[in-house]
Enzyme design. Structure first.
Site: not given
Ligand code: PEP
Length: 251
Positions: A13, A214, A174, A11, A100, A98, A168
């Site tokens: 983003k 992460s 992040g 992703n 976000e 997601h 998630e």
């Molecule tokens: C995400 O935004 O779907 C995600 C998993 O981000 P990160 O791997 O940067 O934590």
């Protein structure tokens, strides 16, 4: 027990200009010259690059996905993108729900479910994201929160079509922090049980449950080996071809 082919989705983003396609070129090289990947590889770039990723990724088996879609096929929705547009650009997947988007745009479970339905209607496979906040986990509510999200965000159409669930934890995205392996195993087992309960064993045992938050080259091997972790949704570490390839290779 049904075997599920793992899937690793990147992703990007709101990151990526046309020059970022150099990373895709490098990833394609790594995928075609190294050991054959044991995972389906998906890259979800910003909408501006979906068509390019779909075209450029085709020869190396990299599939393209969108990061969101509108519930309608077309209409007066300035700035939005429909599932049909993503499909038309060559996408095969669409991330929906997601955290976000849930946070930045106030998306509710009902909207997420409608988006997943729209994605299915356009022939895309929705990657439906669920996950608890840190406060909810600290309050011992992680499983019940995720269970409620699953009920309301996954459409009934998932019984007949391919959908993917991404667990998630919001606090892991992040931040460089991840749940313990035991906590991931427990949550994925709980999600699996609920999918089987709702869609029956034949279907519920075939739905991929990705882990996201992460996921990095350094922890991918152990996290991806956990029971009921059928791949990963990768944010930051998907932006660099080498890192993303290391995660793919960890499957
Ligand atoms: C995400 O935004 O779907 C995600 C998993 O981000 P990160 O791997 O940067 O934590």
């Amino acid at each position: 027990m049904t075997t599920i082919s793992p899937l690793i989705a990147g992703n990007w983003k709101m990151n990526g200009l046309s020059q970022s396609l150099d990373e895709l070129t490098e990833l394609a090289q790594l995928l075609t010259t190294g050991e054959a990947p044991r995972a389906v590889v998906v890259v979800c770039p910003p909408a501006t690059l979906v068509a390019a990723v779909a075209t450029q990724g085709a020869s190396s088996g990299i599939l393209a996905g969108g990061q969101d879609c509108h519930v309608n096929a077309s209409g007066a929705h300035t700035g939005d993108i429909s599932a049909y547009m993503l499909a038309d650009a060559g996408a095969q997947f669409a991330i929906v729900g997601h955290s976000e988007r849930r946070a930045d745009h106030g998306e509710t479970d009902d909207q997420v479910r409608a988006k997943a339905e729209a994605a299915i209607g356009a022939g895309l496979k929705p990657i439906i994201c669920v996950g608890e906040t840190e406060a909810q986990r600290d309050a011992g509510q992680a499983e019940s929160i995720v269970a409620a999200q699953l009920v309301s965000s996954i459409p009934d159409a998932a019984g007949l079509h391919e959908v993917i669930v991404a667990y998630e934890p919001v606090w892991a995205i992040g931040t460089g922090r991840t749940p313990s392996n035991d906590d991931i195993a427990q949550m994925h087992a709980s999600i699996r049980a609920r999918l089987v309960d709702r869609f029956g064993a034949d279907k519920g045992n075939t739905i991929r449950i990705l882990y996201g938050g992460s996921l990095k080259p350094v922890n991918a091997r152990e996290i991806l080996a956990i029971d009921n972790v059928n791949g990963g949704l990768v944010g930051g570490a998907s932006l660099l071809a080498k890192d993303f390839y290391t995660i793919i290779s960890a499957v």
